[in-house]
Enzyme design. Structure first.
Site, PDB file in Angstrom:
ATOM      1  N   TRP A 176       0.827  -1.202   0.000  1.00  8.80           N
ATOM      2  CA  TRP A 176       0.000   0.000   0.000  1.00  8.80           C
ATOM      3  C   TRP A 176       0.866   1.259   0.000  1.00  8.80           C
ATOM      4  CZ3 TRP A 176      -2.090   2.932   4.659  1.00  8.80           C
ATOM      5  CH2 TRP A 176      -1.205   2.871   5.737  1.00  8.80           C
ATOM      6  N   ASP A 177       2.151   1.092   0.329  1.00 10.61           N
ATOM      7  CA  ASP A 177       3.085   2.213   0.312  1.00 10.61           C
ATOM      8  C   ASP A 177       3.037   2.951  -1.027  1.00 10.61           C
ATOM      9  OD1 ASP A 177       3.890   0.016   2.050  1.00 10.61           O
ATOM     10  OD2 ASP A 177       5.621   1.223   2.573  1.00 10.61           O
TER      11      ASP A 177
ATOM     12  N   GLU B 218      -0.464  -2.701  11.957  1.00  6.86           N
ATOM     13  CA  GLU B 218      -0.240  -4.152  11.909  1.00  6.86           C
ATOM     14  C   GLU B 218      -0.039  -4.777  13.283  1.00  6.86           C
ATOM     15  OE1 GLU B 218       3.020  -4.350   9.231  1.00  6.86           O
ATOM     16  OE2 GLU B 218       1.767  -4.226   7.442  1.00  6.86           O
TER      17      GLU B 218
ATOM     18  N   LYS C 191       1.282   0.596  15.752  1.00  3.84           N
ATOM     19  CA  LYS C 191       2.532   0.647  14.987  1.00  3.84           C
ATOM     20  C   LYS C 191       2.714   1.967  14.253  1.00  3.84           C
ATOM     21  CE  LYS C 191       4.990  -1.552  11.146  1.00  3.84           C
ATOM     22  NZ  LYS C 191       4.982  -2.607  10.117  1.00  3.84           N
ATOM     23  N   GLN C 192       1.636   2.481  13.638  1.00  7.86           N
ATOM     24  CA  GLN C 192       1.808   3.593  12.691  1.00  7.86           C
ATOM     25  C   GLN C 192       0.495   4.326  12.495  1.00  7.86           C
ATOM     26  OE1 GLN C 192       3.011   0.801   9.578  1.00  7.86           O
ATOM     27  NE2 GLN C 192       1.232   1.396   8.388  1.00  7.86           N
TER      28      GLN C 192
END
Length: 730
Positions: free
Chosen positions: A330-331, A462, A532-533
């Protein structure tokens, strides 16, 4: 003292760049000593050269080619081609310099990595570049200059570290006298027998190195050597480019064309910063590293299918467990695509073409799990099957928001270009419709909630394993995917079923009423969970999901302290954009600096995934997030399906006093945006003659048509809206 090539009338001469000027440059990254770990070079933070077809890290052992993978399913990774550029000069040094010039500036732009070494007798400059003119070519351009008139012959020995074998490719080696060496071979394993019937071929033509070293005759002051490598999956194409490059009168032209084409790229779109040279360096290098993994805007090579942007760039990914094997995630669409789209919509279309080309695998992937439409894999390589390693079954099974991420990128491409032909004739409409179809088959109705749900998924965070229900981000991209299919149905002639529309308008979004905060997923603990993000904060941007300013602020304040300190680089750019929107400029600047300062490693501004330097390197995902904070955060740009919006806030980061964002592309019009602390201005630099739909603008009480050479100024923190006079779908 640093030396650069200057090209005049196809003649190459050297110009000196003083150390003081180097230090002031925002385009030149230079060091007298390469980074190392102990006695070895630290290849993790050496710069890379690439052109979207080929790429390599300077002085490394391997070259990589776009789309060339070896290994089956979860072991698939970029195939390692032995480097033909991995050799060193063996002389006693008195000085050395290693330089990467990444952008156009006062010095002639090169996009070339340069090694300069010298002693009392000679100077040697080696210039490495991946040709923009013919993408099959990697060039080593070596200039030897006599510094003393000794009247004797000079021989420069070479230590050759290159190999002719690969763990990934069965090579056959053929030597043709002193003219060239040919390595031809096939990958050892196919990625997936259903979608790849035969191994992949690769042909490497390269100039042999002189056995007895490089020479300078008794009376010669300077000699130039050209070492050419040409690589392609088609033998004839590799040989044709090699022959062109080695023609005796082509050496200067190759470099001249490369420089010219890269200058065209930077002229097409770039950001100028006044008052903060360090920020300008960061912006220049971030764009360079992303663009070096994308096809040229203009090339004489045949068009090739593009096979995706990996988080570690095209220069990495040949080892399992490192740099994500060169896979696409997805980056690509979420983190790198938005900044590419703003300046280079043709390259944005190339990125989307990768997903369209591998649609058969997406169909199969949906059917495999009992669903309809196209379901894109979490990790993708050559065939589009899911190549996530067996270490990580949860992400392979449940991280399906990527299908919505790709559809959102398609939404932004349509918004920016209004390209009806892409929708109708280049399968863009199929991508949009079939992605929506997947979500239509994936959602289920909950009688108790009287809402639709998407169950058993993994959100962008994640750490939320093994799976959760109703990821708020996943539900948002699913709804936007369906809405997009409905919005362009007048072009696709594919009616959106009412059941899909009901899903899009009635999906369950977990929400904590007491704190007025979105929950990452159903049952999420706002007090005791580490993530995580960036996840929930992505609702505000890039998704622009409707919510009040207070809820937006609550989301930002709630999830910042929950986010892991060692999370990936791109997270903090999204937090920064959010606080800029809300007018908290001190907080925004702190997070903006956090988004890059500890992730970018000197001396060549190579990105790492984590602050500690671990994880993927050449991490262009982080570079993409940083550039979004520059363009969409401080630039105040918003691209919506029916309009382009500008709302700069005027509080520029760090020491910057002015931003100029040149080359914004919208609906066939090219706009320059200038921002200072009081005003912003748009200048209509160009309009396509093919654009028969006028653009109109609205700013407060001001309304009018947007015409070529218009220059309009407005106070900061006021909104300007630009849209088509006739909607894409009336």
């Amino acid at each position: 003292m640093l030396f650069f090539l200057l090209i005049l009338s196809s003649t190459i001469i050297l110009i000196q760049i003083a150390p003081a000027e180097q230090a002031q440059s925002t385009t030149i990254f230079t060091t007298n000593e390469l980074p190392s770990t102990g006695s070895s070079l630290d290849y993790r933070i050496l710069p890379y050269i690439g052109n979207g077809h080929l790429a390599t890290v300077a002085f490394s052992e391997f070259i990589y080619m776009n789309g060339l993978y070896n290994g089956d399913n979860g072991t698939s990774h970029r195939a390692r081609i032995p480097s033909t550029l991995n050799w060193q000069f063996k002389i006693n040094l008195s000085s050395s310099a290693y330089t990467l010039n990444v952008s156009s500036g006062k010095i002639l732009f090169l996009s070339v990595f340069t090694e300069t070494i010298e002693n009392d007798e000679i100077r040697i400059e080696r210039h490495l570049f991946a040709s923009q003119e013919y993408t099959e070519l990697l060039i080593a351009y070596v200039v030897i200059t006599r510094l003393k008139s000794t009247g004797k012959k000079i021989v420069v020995p070479i230590e050759v570290n290159e190999q002719r074998t690969s763990i990934d490719i069965d090579f056959k080696v053929e030597t043709y006298h002193d003219e060239y060496v040919l390595l031809s071979g096939e990958t050892r394993q196919v990625e997936n027998v259903q979608f790849q019937k035969e191994p992949l071929s690769v042909f490497v033509y390269h100039t042999p190195l002189p056995v007895n070293g490089l020479k300078l005759g008794k009376h010669e002051k300077r000699r130039t050597y050209l070492f050419v490598t040409s690589i392609d999956e088609q033998k004839s194409r590799a040989k044709s480019s090699f022959d062109y490059a080695t023609h005796k009168r082509q050496a200067d032209k190759i470099l001249l064309s490369h420089v010219s084409r890269w200058n065209d790229i930077w002229s097409d779109g770039h950001v100028e910063v006044s008052g903060d040279d360090e920020l300008q360096r960061q912006i220049n290098s971030a764009f360079y590293y992303i663009l070096s993994s994308l096809p040229p805007l203009s090339t004489r090579s045949e068009h090739k299918q593009f096979y995706g942007l990996s988080p570690g760039s095209l220069s990495r990914g040949g080892f399992l467990g490192e740099d994500y094997g060169g896979h696409s995630f997805w980056d690509t669409e979420t983190w790198m695509f938005p900044s590419v789209l703003l300046f280079y919509p043709t390259l944005a279309k190339e990125i989307l073409s990768y997903r369209i080309a591998l649609r058969d695998s997406a169909v199969d992937n949906a059917l495999l799990f009992g669903y309809e439409g196209w379901r894109f894999p979490w990790e993708s390589a050559r065939t589009g099957v899911d190549v996530t390693p067996d270490c990580c079954p949860e992400v392979r099974l449940y991280q399906m928001h990527i299908t919505g991420d790709i559809a959102f990128a398609a939404r932004q491409y349509v918004a920016a270009t209004g390209n009806r032909d892409w929708i109708s004739n280049e399968l863009g409409g199929d991508l949009i419709y079939e992605s929506a179809r997947f979500w239509g088959s994936r959602a289920v109705y909950n009688n108790n909630k009287k809402q639709y749900e998407i169950l058993t998924v993994l959100p962008p965070d994640e750490d939320a394993q093994p799976f959760k229900n109703n990821s708020v981000f996943t539900n948002a991209v699913a709804a936007l995917s369906i809405q997009l299919a409905d919005s362009v149905s007048c072009i696709t002639n594919k009616k959106t079923p009412q059941s899909w529309i009901d899903i899009a308008s009635n999906l369950h979004f977990p929400f904590d009423n007491s704190t007025q905060t979105h929950l990452e997923y159903e049952g999420f603990d706002l007090k005791n969970t580490t993530i995580k993000q960036a996840d929930v904060v992505l609702l505000g941007f890039p998704l622009m999901w409707p919510m009040s300013d207070q809820v937006r602020r609550n989301d930002l304040l709630a999830y910042e302290p929950l986010t892991r300190d060692d999370g990936p680089a791109m997270t903090w750019s999204m937090h920064s954009i959010g606080f800029i929107e809300l007018g908290d400029f001190n907080k925004a600047e702190q997070l903006f600096q956090r988004s890059y300062e500890t992730y970018v490693k000197p001396p060549f501004n190579v990105w790492t995934e984590a602050r500690s330097g671990v994880g993927a390197v050449n991490f262009i995902t982080g570079a993409g997030g940083f550039l979004q904070a520059v363009l969409y955060g401080y630039g105040g740009i918003r691209l919506k399906l029916d309009q382009l919006e500008f709302k700069p806030r005027g509080h520029l980061p760090n020491q910057a006093t002015k931003f100029v964002i040149r080359g914004i592309k919208y609906q066939g019009t090219i706009i320059d945006l200038t921002i200072d602390n009081k005003m912003y201005e748009i200048f209509v630099r160009a309009q396509s003659s093919k654009n028969d739909v006028p653009l109109i603008y609205k700013q407060g009480e001001h309304r009018g048509s947007l015409k070529l050479m218009d220059r309009l100024s407005f106070p900061i923190d006021t909104q300007l809206i630009i849209r088509r006079l006739v909607p894409l779908c009336p």
